[in-house]
Write a protein that holds these residues in place. Structure first.
Motif, mmCIF file in Angstrom:
data_model
loop_
_atom_site.group_PDB
_atom_site.id
_atom_site.type_symbol
_atom_site.label_atom_id
_atom_site.label_comp_id
_atom_site.label_asym_id
_atom_site.label_seq_id
_atom_site.Cartn_x
_atom_site.Cartn_y
_atom_site.Cartn_z
ATOM 1 N N ILE A 127 0.832 -1.219 0.000
ATOM 2 C CA ILE A 127 0.000 0.000 0.000
ATOM 3 C C ILE A 127 0.860 1.260 0.000
ATOM 4 C CG2 ILE A 127 -2.137 0.956 0.965
ATOM 5 C CD1 ILE A 127 -2.413 -1.945 0.369
ATOM 6 N N ALA B 165 -0.789 5.011 -0.829
ATOM 7 C CA ALA B 165 -1.386 5.839 0.233
ATOM 8 C C ALA B 165 -2.443 6.830 -0.248
ATOM 9 C CB ALA B 165 -0.301 6.589 0.999
ATOM 10 N N GLY B 166 -3.355 6.356 -1.079
ATOM 11 C CA GLY B 166 -4.475 7.220 -1.455
ATOM 12 C C GLY B 166 -4.177 8.238 -2.546
ATOM 13 N N PHE C 225 -6.683 8.473 -5.423
ATOM 14 C CA PHE C 225 -7.926 9.206 -5.145
ATOM 15 C C PHE C 225 -7.679 10.703 -5.106
ATOM 16 C CE2 PHE C 225 -8.743 5.021 -3.345
ATOM 17 C CZ PHE C 225 -9.885 4.717 -4.032
ATOM 18 N N ILE C 226 -6.531 11.100 -4.564
ATOM 19 C CA ILE C 226 -6.197 12.523 -4.560
ATOM 20 C C ILE C 226 -6.071 13.004 -5.999
ATOM 21 C CG2 ILE C 226 -4.434 14.192 -3.884
ATOM 22 C CD1 ILE C 226 -3.996 12.615 -1.369
#
Lengths: 420, 391
Positions: A337, A340-341, A344-345
């Protein structure tokens, strides 16, 4: 700017004007109360303008008396706010720019009072940290312009990141890793396109499934195979920094823009290419037609399904490049992972950038800035827990999505399946 | 999902139950088969691995026999309890899944996609732990409900934020709930290392008071507790709310067709906020069930994967509370068995996520399953769940 009644077309417009003005004045007051009153008079803030080890010519550091500079920032914010209330400024972007500039600089002055803060270094890391976000955003732009939402970018980037590092390590060639990551991204995206076009799967659900699958598959592979074979599978090295001759000598700008690795350059080139492709070529016209009104495009002989397949797959390849950034572009190994997003950012950057490549890149830079600011502040030992600073990019994303700072309009057919 | 308004003919009703069930069942089966192929490719024996999964989730027959023999001959319960341990542990694992699955399902019913169950779970867990350890001297009848309420409230607040942003600004809940997840993780990092940290090295909260623990039914190795039955009760309440009340009807109408609902005078904004509050509250209860029933404290990475599991469960259960309970039980058995599979067959537990991803795709694309197994189409298969970025 005149304040004639014709220009202010609606009550909403008026409300926007007033709320922006009040916000700016409040920000000015907050700067005064929060930073001004907490800054020791007479202290200096040093902004470093040279980057260690760069080829740029040395320039003297910028030394600013902290307190007067903070008051100056507060005054700018209040003044612009008052002007906005009285006369009105047309450009939202300008207002947001002033708001962010005054607040961030006052904050930096306060945070770095009596200390040195490397401005050039932070701008450089902003650009680098913006890169994966920008690539995710570009992936979003290209597929959503043809009306396919791809929320699985995060999963695609994870899988590409893993493929990049493994192939690069095994072959000993970073370019092999880069190409396989791009192909991997294209492959997964093509599968997404297949599901949503051929089987009319809900686009968001398919994306979420890709994310779950991507997170599961990469964690599975890395803990089953790579954990015990770091040297043979998970140690690729990274792309070297390429300094562009001549240009990299420019102070400040040189180290920020012209001393980067391949992926950062590719991203900038990609933004320009995509802008030209979307708005100045027949392909771009067809793409936008498919995204806005597929039926009309179909009637005029555009192959809606083919356009979508091509765009979503191309988008996936861009996301694959973004995945490659995480491993062979920055750390040279895969961790679970590690995105870390960021995917989406990137989607938020795409929305904030109004589905335009250049807009998306600009807003990615803002996220990159927030991200690198947070790191720098931890080093400065600002008396704010680092966890709160780490929240900043996510909170910025949410604020941007509210549309308070300029409403974005998606392609009209975005997210809807097309039936002949 | 079965919320299409079209009136079904009566004769179809009898067989429709099995038709409804056939696609999810075959999706899970196909997912398991493909998972088996992944295990095979990764160099392990899938039969051995799934065997370990089975004994890990239901218990091994040999141990049951040993347990009963020991019990009937000597009255010794230790072996018997150990034999029952895997089965009860699966039910314990399923408990938070029921809540979390209901959380996502109630969102789907209103056309909202809550990916934030993970963050709501975490915040709920932290809130109920706080109520659980900070108050002392209360009798259980007050303290336990108070802690449960705290957990539900924490999750509800975390869900309300994206709900409000969606209702007021049309900000897409998918991205916002994910952002709220990350904010929850960072916030919990801070809380667990600072204000809520127990004395000691590890970043964990203190244990909750005994008066805030959900009572357990069996002696110690078995952690089966009251939470499971509360989950079933809540599932029934959600069913009653969605299908027997006016508000529930409104929510389903907004989900099925927001334009029509608006035209009929329903308040879409209020429904969005309400549903996200309920959804967050249910996710918070999932965290609460885990803290008060099983762990009694909260540590880092506590929420690991519940949010995404919940999506799979809601989809698998077709957003119906009864379906959610069945799907949650299935996932409870899978997850709990996978732990055993990891230790015996050295298959990383992430295999379950891989299977999950595939199951979601199959459920969302029933056409694949129908084409593969040559099943007739069911009308309720086709429903749009989410709608672009707009409101």
């Amino acid at each position: 700017m005149t304040n004639s009644t014709l220009e202010i077309s609606s009550a909403a417009e008026k409300r926007r004007r007033i709320s922006f003005g009040i916000t700016l004045i409040v920000v000015g007051l907050v700067i005064y109360l929060l930073f001004g009153l907490n800054t020791v008079p007479g202290t200096m803030t040093t902004f470093g303008l040279n980057l260690l080890g760069s080829q740029a010519m040395e320039v003297p550091d910028l030394v600013v008396p902290a307190l007067p500079a903070i008051y100056f920032m507060a005054a700018i914010a209040v003044f612009v706010g008052a002007y906005q209330l009285a006369r009105g400024v047309r450009s939202n972007g300008l207002l947001i720019g002033i708001l962010a500039f005054t607040f961030v600089f006052a904050f930096l002055m306060w945070a770095a009072q009596d200390k040195s803060f490397n401005l050039t270094g932070m701008l450089q890391s902003s650009l680098v940290r913006a890169t994966p976000i920008a690539l995710a955003a570009l992936c979003g732009v290209i597929s959503e312009r043809s009306a396919v939402i791809n929320i699985g970018i995060e999963g695609i980037m994870l899988m590409s990141a893993l493929v990049a590092v493994v192939t690069a390590t095994v072959s000993g060639n970073l370019y092999v890793g880069l190409v396989s990551a791009i192909l991997m991204g294209g492959l997964v995206s093509a599968f997404h396109a297949f599901l949503v076009i051929r089987f009319k799967v809900d686009q968001i659900i398919s994306g979420v499934a890709i994310n779950i699958f991507g997170a599961g598959a990469t964690s599975f592979i890395s803990s089953r195979f790579m954990a015990h074979a770091t040297d043979t599978l998970n140690n690729s090295g990274t792309f070297p920094i390429i300094a562009i001759p001549g240009l990299s000598k420019i102070p400040i700008l040189g180290p920020v823009l012209f001393e980067n690795n391949l992926i950062v350059y590719l991203t900038i080139i990609l933004v320009i290419i995509m802008h030209i492709m979307l708005f100045y070529t027949p392909w771009g016209l067809r793409t936008r037609a498919v995204g806005e009104h597929p039926k009309a495009a179909d009637t005029l002989g555009v192959n809606v399904y083919l356009t979508r397949y091509v765009n979503v797959t191309l988008g996936g390849m861009i996301a694959g490049l973004g995945g490659a950034y995480f491993t062979i572009g920055s750390v040279g190994r895969f961790d679970e992972i590690l995105t870390a997003g960021k995917g989406f950012i990137g989607l938020a950057a795409m929305i904030f950038g109004n589905w335009n490549p250049i807009g998306a890149y600009t807003s990615s830079l803002i996220f990159g800035f927030a991200d690198s600011l947070q790191v720098k502040l931890q080093i400065l030992r600002v008396p704010i827990p680092s966890e709160f600073l780490l929240m900043a990019p996510y909170i910025v994303t949410m604020i941007i999505l509210t549309g308070v700072v300029g409403r974005a309009i998606p392609p009209a057919a975005d997210g809807q399946p097309y039936e002949k | 999902m079965s919320n299409t308004a079209a009136p079904e003919k009566k004769e179809r009703k009898r067989s429709s139950f099995w038709q409804e069930l056939s696609v999810p069942a075959l999706a899970v089966l196909t997912g398991l088969i493909l998972g088996g192929i992944v295990i095979l490719v990764s160099g392990e024996n899938p039969i051995r691995a799934y065997g370990a999964l089975f004994t890990g989730s239901f218990g091994s027959p040999a141990r049951f026999i040993d347990g009963f023999q020991a019990y009937f001959s000597t009255g010794e319960t230790r072996l018997l309890l150990r034999a029952f341990y895997p089965f009860t542990e699966s039910l314990v694992t399923a408990t938070p899944y029921i809540f979390a699955g209901l959380s996502v399902a109630i969102g789907f019913r209103c056309g909202l996609f809550n990916i934030g169950a993970e963050g709501q779970f975490f915040i709920g867990a932290l809130c109920c732990a706080f109520v659980g350890y900070s108050i002392s001297g209360l009798p259980m009848v007050i303290h336990l409900p108070l802690a449960i309420l705290g957990g539900a409230l924490g999750g509800a607040i975390w869900g309300m934020v994206p709900g409000y942003l969606k209702a007021r600004f049309g900000a897409h809940e998918v991205v916002n709930t994910i952002m709220m997840n990350w904010i929850a993780f960072k916030l919990s990092d801070w809380l667990l290392n600072g204000p809520m940290k127990a004395s000691g090295f590890r970043p964990v909260t203190p244990n909750v008071m005994a008066t805030a623990e959900l009572p357990r039914f069996f002696p110690d190795p078995l952690r089966f507790n009251l939470g499971f039955f509360i989950a079933l009760l809540v599932a029934y309440l959600v069913y009653w709310f969605l299908f027997k009340t006016t508000l529930g009807f409104e929510i389903r109408s907004v989900g099925a067709n927001p334009d029509a609902a608006k035209y009929a005078g329903m308040n879409i904004v209020r429904n969005f906020v309400l549903v996200m509050v309920l959804s967050g509250g249910l996710a918070g209860l999932a965290g609460t069930a885990q803290v008060l029933g099983v762990d009694h404290w909260v540590g880092q990475g506590f929420s690991a994967g519940y949010g995404f599991d919940a999506i799979a469960i809601a989809l698998l259960g077709k957003s119906h509370p009864a379906g959610v309970v069945m799907a949650a039980l299935l996932f409870g058995f899978l997850r709990s068995g996978a732990t055993n599979m990891q230790s015996i067959a050295r298959i990383p537990i992430d295999i379950i996520s891989i299977i999950q991803g595939m199951v979601i795709i199959f459920i969302a694309a029933p056409a694949i399953i129908r084409w593969f197994y040559r099943i007739r189409a069911v009308k309720s298969d086709e429903t749009v769940l989410t709608r672009g970025w707009g409101s």
